[in-house]
Design a protein around this motif. Structure first.
Motif, PDB file in Angstrom:
ATOM      1  N   GLN A  17       0.830  -1.205   0.000  1.00 19.19           N
ATOM      2  CA  GLN A  17       0.000   0.000   0.000  1.00 19.19           C
ATOM      3  C   GLN A  17       0.871   1.265   0.000  1.00 19.19           C
ATOM      4  O   GLN A  17       0.613   2.213  -0.752  1.00 19.19           O
ATOM      5  CB  GLN A  17      -0.919  -0.012   1.234  1.00 19.19           C
ATOM      6  CG  GLN A  17      -1.831   1.196   1.377  1.00 19.19           C
ATOM      7  CD  GLN A  17      -2.984   1.199   0.385  1.00 19.19           C
ATOM      8  OE1 GLN A  17      -3.019   0.378  -0.533  1.00 19.19           O
ATOM      9  NE2 GLN A  17      -3.906   2.123   0.543  1.00 19.19           N
TER      10      GLN A  17
ATOM     11  N   LEU B  77       2.366   1.728  -3.460  1.00 14.73           N
ATOM     12  CA  LEU B  77       1.359   2.185  -4.433  1.00 14.73           C
ATOM     13  C   LEU B  77       1.070   3.677  -4.248  1.00 14.73           C
ATOM     14  O   LEU B  77       0.895   4.421  -5.224  1.00 14.73           O
ATOM     15  CB  LEU B  77       0.063   1.378  -4.288  1.00 14.73           C
ATOM     16  CG  LEU B  77       0.127  -0.092  -4.714  1.00 14.73           C
ATOM     17  CD1 LEU B  77      -1.159  -0.820  -4.336  1.00 14.73           C
ATOM     18  CD2 LEU B  77       0.375  -0.230  -6.218  1.00 14.73           C
TER      19      LEU B  77
ATOM     20  N   LYS C 161       1.203   6.638  -7.026  1.00 14.61           N
ATOM     21  CA  LYS C 161       0.022   7.474  -7.325  1.00 14.61           C
ATOM     22  C   LYS C 161       0.317   8.960  -7.158  1.00 14.61           C
ATOM     23  O   LYS C 161      -0.220   9.794  -7.876  1.00 14.61           O
ATOM     24  CB  LYS C 161      -1.141   7.092  -6.399  1.00 14.61           C
ATOM     25  CG  LYS C 161      -1.842   5.809  -6.790  1.00 14.61           C
ATOM     26  CD  LYS C 161      -2.951   5.501  -5.807  1.00 14.61           C
ATOM     27  CE  LYS C 161      -3.622   4.192  -6.138  1.00 14.61           C
ATOM     28  NZ  LYS C 161      -4.536   3.740  -5.092  1.00 14.61           N
TER      29      LYS C 161
ATOM     30  N   ARG D  42      -3.626   5.810 -11.304  1.00 14.11           N
ATOM     31  CA  ARG D  42      -4.733   4.878 -11.011  1.00 14.11           C
ATOM     32  C   ARG D  42      -4.222   3.455 -10.781  1.00 14.11           C
ATOM     33  O   ARG D  42      -4.960   2.491 -10.940  1.00 14.11           O
ATOM     34  CB  ARG D  42      -5.752   4.901 -12.155  1.00 14.11           C
ATOM     35  CG  ARG D  42      -6.523   6.220 -12.213  1.00 14.11           C
ATOM     36  CD  ARG D  42      -7.669   6.168 -13.190  1.00 14.11           C
ATOM     37  NE  ARG D  42      -7.248   6.283 -14.571  1.00 14.11           N
ATOM     38  CZ  ARG D  42      -7.014   7.448 -15.195  1.00 14.11           C
ATOM     39  NH1 ARG D  42      -7.168   8.571 -14.546  1.00 14.11           N
ATOM     40  NH2 ARG D  42      -6.641   7.469 -16.454  1.00 14.11           N
TER      41      ARG D  42
ATOM     42  N   VAL E 225      -3.109  -0.112  -9.367  1.00 11.33           N
ATOM     43  CA  VAL E 225      -3.520  -1.061  -8.318  1.00 11.33           C
ATOM     44  C   VAL E 225      -2.456  -2.161  -8.276  1.00 11.33           C
ATOM     45  O   VAL E 225      -1.626  -2.276  -9.183  1.00 11.33           O
ATOM     46  CB  VAL E 225      -4.918  -1.681  -8.587  1.00 11.33           C
ATOM     47  CG1 VAL E 225      -6.016  -0.652  -8.395  1.00 11.33           C
ATOM     48  CG2 VAL E 225      -5.006  -2.288  -9.990  1.00 11.33           C
TER      49      VAL E 225
ATOM     50  N   ASP F 203      -1.460  -4.303 -11.287  1.00  8.99           N
ATOM     51  CA  ASP F 203      -0.642  -3.717 -12.360  1.00  8.99           C
ATOM     52  C   ASP F 203       0.828  -4.101 -12.179  1.00  8.99           C
ATOM     53  O   ASP F 203       1.547  -4.330 -13.148  1.00  8.99           O
ATOM     54  CB  ASP F 203      -0.777  -2.187 -12.383  1.00  8.99           C
ATOM     55  CG  ASP F 203      -2.181  -1.741 -12.767  1.00  8.99           C
ATOM     56  OD1 ASP F 203      -2.803  -2.426 -13.593  1.00  8.99           O
ATOM     57  OD2 ASP F 203      -2.660  -0.719 -12.235  1.00  8.99           O
TER      58      ASP F 203
ATOM     59  N   ARG G  83     -11.798  -1.250  -5.785  1.00  9.86           N
ATOM     60  CA  ARG G  83     -10.454  -0.937  -6.293  1.00  9.86           C
ATOM     61  C   ARG G  83      -9.603  -0.281  -5.202  1.00  9.86           C
ATOM     62  O   ARG G  83      -8.428  -0.596  -5.034  1.00  9.86           O
ATOM     63  CB  ARG G  83     -10.559  -0.002  -7.502  1.00  9.86           C
ATOM     64  CG  ARG G  83      -9.195   0.466  -8.000  1.00  9.86           C
ATOM     65  CD  ARG G  83      -9.325   1.543  -9.048  1.00  9.86           C
ATOM     66  NE  ARG G  83      -9.338   0.969 -10.384  1.00  9.86           N
ATOM     67  CZ  ARG G  83      -9.066   1.663 -11.491  1.00  9.86           C
ATOM     68  NH1 ARG G  83      -8.791   2.938 -11.427  1.00  9.86           N
ATOM     69  NH2 ARG G  83      -9.096   1.082 -12.664  1.00  9.86           N
ATOM     70  N   GLU G  84     -10.230   0.638  -4.451  1.00 10.12           N
ATOM     71  CA  GLU G  84      -9.484   1.397  -3.440  1.00 10.12           C
ATOM     72  C   GLU G  84      -9.339   0.653  -2.110  1.00 10.12           C
ATOM     73  O   GLU G  84      -8.715   1.162  -1.187  1.00 10.12           O
ATOM     74  CB  GLU G  84     -10.168   2.758  -3.201  1.00 10.12           C
ATOM     75  CG  GLU G  84     -10.209   3.669  -4.413  1.00 10.12           C
ATOM     76  CD  GLU G  84      -8.832   3.924  -5.031  1.00 10.12           C
ATOM     77  OE1 GLU G  84      -7.857   4.089  -4.259  1.00 10.12           O
ATOM     78  OE2 GLU G  84      -8.715   3.920  -6.270  1.00 10.12           O
TER      79      GLU G  84
ATOM     80  N   GLY H  41      -8.042  -2.392  -1.553  1.00  8.89           N
ATOM     81  CA  GLY H  41      -6.981  -3.388  -1.523  1.00  8.89           C
ATOM     82  C   GLY H  41      -5.874  -2.947  -0.589  1.00  8.89           C
ATOM     83  O   GLY H  41      -6.155  -2.304   0.411  1.00  8.89           O
ATOM     84  N   PRO H  42      -4.617  -3.283  -0.894  1.00 10.96           N
ATOM     85  CA  PRO H  42      -4.225  -4.028  -2.090  1.00 10.96           C
ATOM     86  C   PRO H  42      -4.640  -5.501  -2.012  1.00 10.96           C
ATOM     87  O   PRO H  42      -4.454  -6.143  -0.986  1.00 10.96           O
ATOM     88  CB  PRO H  42      -2.690  -3.900  -2.099  1.00 10.96           C
ATOM     89  CG  PRO H  42      -2.310  -3.621  -0.684  1.00 10.96           C
ATOM     90  CD  PRO H  42      -3.461  -2.896  -0.077  1.00 10.96           C
TER      91      PRO H  42
ATOM     92  N   GLU I 282      -8.757 -10.724  -4.585  1.00  8.01           N
ATOM     93  CA  GLU I 282      -9.688  -9.680  -5.009  1.00  8.01           C
ATOM     94  C   GLU I 282     -11.099 -10.272  -5.026  1.00  8.01           C
ATOM     95  O   GLU I 282     -11.288 -11.418  -5.426  1.00  8.01           O
ATOM     96  CB  GLU I 282      -9.300  -9.211  -6.417  1.00  8.01           C
ATOM     97  CG  GLU I 282     -10.015  -7.969  -6.852  1.00  8.01           C
ATOM     98  CD  GLU I 282      -9.506  -7.429  -8.180  1.00  8.01           C
ATOM     99  OE1 GLU I 282     -10.235  -6.625  -8.771  1.00  8.01           O
ATOM    100  OE2 GLU I 282      -8.402  -7.822  -8.623  1.00  8.01           O
TER     101      GLU I 282
ATOM    102  N   ASP J 171     -14.963  -4.205 -12.388  1.00  7.18           N
ATOM    103  CA  ASP J 171     -13.793  -3.434 -12.794  1.00  7.18           C
ATOM    104  C   ASP J 171     -14.204  -2.081 -13.375  1.00  7.18           C
ATOM    105  O   ASP J 171     -15.323  -1.929 -13.872  1.00  7.18           O
ATOM    106  CB  ASP J 171     -13.033  -4.249 -13.865  1.00  7.18           C
ATOM    107  CG  ASP J 171     -11.738  -3.586 -14.287  1.00  7.18           C
ATOM    108  OD1 ASP J 171     -10.946  -3.234 -13.393  1.00  7.18           O
ATOM    109  OD2 ASP J 171     -11.517  -3.420 -15.502  1.00  7.18           O
TER     110      ASP J 171
END
Length: 574
Positions: free
Chosen positions: A246, A249, A253, A274, A276, A279, A483-484, A486-487, A494, A554
């Motif tokens: 986190q 990431l 960002k 954006r 995650v 990626d 999406r927000e 996670g991670p 997921e 998604d």
């Protein structure tokens, strides 16, 4: 049928804060998140004091820096190895070490780890202190060779140790016997980061920064690299690993990340703002890994160390090219493997339980991915072999839930002494070498051992679903929320939902992806969906009007527009 959808049970989520969205509360509770696991701030990281060998290793390295000894980092040729190497180099430079270099064995010439041959290379570079990262716990001969030549050795690793340990000056590995560090699934890069943190503290206690007029480094600036290595190595995302990921990431960002990572995200057409965790897993990690698979991992390390954006873009383009080459190689090998298996698959009962496949022109660098793809298709443990020269073949194994691959190889080795030249690994993945003329004998022994260790029902894979998503939550708002939140990643999967849908439209895009329009049975919601890499022998099929679909929600971004779409994990006619 190789797979079936299984729904997770409802669990009590009353221990989680009422401020969390009800859907998230249930998803977190099913993934065993406690109150502390909801808060991913760096202050909640496990304390370094509990990691065995850490302070001893920090003292040895601090002494070496002070004495201006020549320090050599010995890494591994995958993304975890490249990120671990980069973290140590960058941190040591920040702390004022001047005589530092790195060495990553070429997998085709030297194989894995600190071998006596690699020690000879290290000696020719004038190394006085070796620090292994993401390897070394099984390098008994290599460490002995280094010690004989008068070098000091600090081993940092996260792989499971064997019966005996190397005679290093210090060993840092949370999986060694007696280590109290709670996160046993930390990646090699995480161990390297903890070591550099301990080294910073050790140097502070010696007034090193003031004496040498160096500003004490902010190691948080390396967390983008730590996050990349952690996700790319597919370790379990326990709460400590989630905190590290986190934090990394967030750096990406907010535009504070290494130019090499930015360049890799660019060639993969991913937006840093954006980003995650997936990626890193599906876009950046494979491009970094391609260097070690087909060429020299030094290119991957140099990309991460790079300070110049133009140069980073050139290197990222080169890695992207290698990744494309790797994909073509792998696709060709996969076609050949599937063709030879097809002869057996007409009758499912004839398919071996343990698949061992070999072709002498296959490439050593991509047999691991090939094994993984075949395992996903047939839900059986797979070992893919390639020619290693001098009458040997090298195999890369991937297992399924319920079968410990290293234990299986141990069993075969005890029954057939001398057939396997060497092997190592863990539950889900392993590597081995055989005499080429022993392949048929091994194939039979392997299938026999798998049949003893598995039950027939274990050959059906489970698609673990969080159940049906209420239609009022099938929207962009929920997609953003997930999406927000996670991670997400290994062992912190997921959210995956399932349901029955009417198939309104279906067509192939990009040669092998299935684009769908699905409608809920009650007809209240219609949604775009995409299933990647479908079996073209089955899809598209105009006769299929209804399907059971397991999917992730998604956010699809196209020309500045954001819409909700389903990412299909599994689809079967209903």
């Amino acid at each position: 049928m190789a797979h079936k959808i299984v729904r997770r049970a409802e669990v009590d989520d009353s221990h989680l804060p009422a401020t969390i969205h009800p859907l998230l509360k249930q998803l977190y509770a099913r993934r065993n998140v406690d109150l502390t696991g909801c808060e991913l701030s760096l202050s909640k990281l496990l304390r370094p004091e509990t990691m065995m060998g850490l302070s001893e290793a920090a003292v040895i390295i601090a002494d070496a820096i002070a004495a201006q000894k020549s320090i050599l980092i010995v890494g591994d040729f995958d993304a975890d190895g490249a990120t671990s190497t980069s973290v140590c180099l960058l941190a040591l430079r920040m702390m004022g070490a001047t005589k530092i270099d790195y060495l990553i064995p070429n997998r085709f010439d030297y194989g894995y780890g600190l071998s006596p041959e690699i020690v000879a290379v290290a000696q020719s570079k004038g190394a006085e202190l070796l620090i292994t990262v993401d390897n070394g716990i099984s390098s008994i001969d290599g460490v002995a060779a280094a010690k004989q030549l008068g070098m000091q050795v600090v081993v940092t690793d996260h792989h499971l140790p064997g019966k005996s340990l190397p005679d290093a000056d210090a060993i840092v590995n949370p999986n060694q016997h007696g280590c109290q560090f709670a996160s046993k699934s930390i990646a090699g890069v995480g161990v390297a980061f903890y070591l550099m943190s301990a080294l910073r503290t050790e140097l502070r206690s010696r007034d090193w920064y003031q004496t040498h007029q160096i500003s004490e480094p902010n190691l948080g600036s390396l967390l983008d690299i730590v996050a990349l290595g952690t996700v790319a190595d597919v370790v379990s995302l326990d709460s400590n690993n989630r905190i590290l990921v986190q934090a990394g990431l967030q750096r990406v960002k907010s535009g504070r990340c290494r130019v090499g990572i930015t360049a890799l995200l660019e060639v993969a057409k991913r937006s840093p703002q954006r980003i995650v965790a997936s990626d890193f897993g599906f876009a950046v990690g494979p491009r970094l890994n391609a260097a070690g698979r087909l060429d020299e991992m030094a290119l991957g390390v140099e990309t991460l160390l790079c300070e110049d954006m133009m140069l980073a873009r050139r290197m990222a383009d080169e890695l992207d090219g290698l990744n494309g080459e790797r994909r073509e190689l792998e696709a060709g090998m996969q076609q050949e493997a599937l063709k030879s298996l097809q002869k057996l698959t007409l009758d499912e009962s004839k398919l071996p339980w343990g698949l061992a496949i070999f072709q002498d022109d296959w490439h050593q660098g991509v047999i691991g991915i090939l094994a993984s793809r075949i395992k996903d298709k047939y839900h059986r443990p797979v070992i893919a072999f390639a020619d290693a020269g001098e009458g040997e073949i090298k195999g890369s194994a991937r297992s399924i839930k319920g079968l410990h691959m290293r234990d299986l190889l141990e069993l075969i080795n005890s029954r057939h002494p001398g057939m396997i030249i060497k092997f190592g690994g863990h539950a889900m993945a392993a590597g081995l070498s055989l005499r080429a003329d022993a392949f048929s004998e091994f194939e039979a022994a392997y299938d026999k051992a798998v049949r003893e260790m598995l039950k027939p029902e274990q050959l059906t894979g489970e698609v673990l679903s969080d159940g049906e998503l209420p239609t009022e939550l099938m929207n962009l708002e929920t997609a953003f929320l997930l999406r927000e939140s996670g991670p997400w990643g290994q062992s912190f999967e997921e959210p995956l939902f399932d349901g029955y849908f009417s198939v309104i439209q279906q067509r192939i895009v990009g040669e092998k992806h299935l684009k769908l329009v699905l409608e809920t049975d009650c007809g209240s919601v219609m949604m775009d969906a995409i299933a990647f890499n479908v079996d073209l022998a089955i899809w598209p099929d105009a006769t299929i009007k209804h399907a059971r679909v397991a999917y992730k929600l998604d956010v699809n971004e196209f020309r500045g527009n954001q819409t909700v779409q389903m990412l299909v994990d599994y689809i079967e006619p209903a």
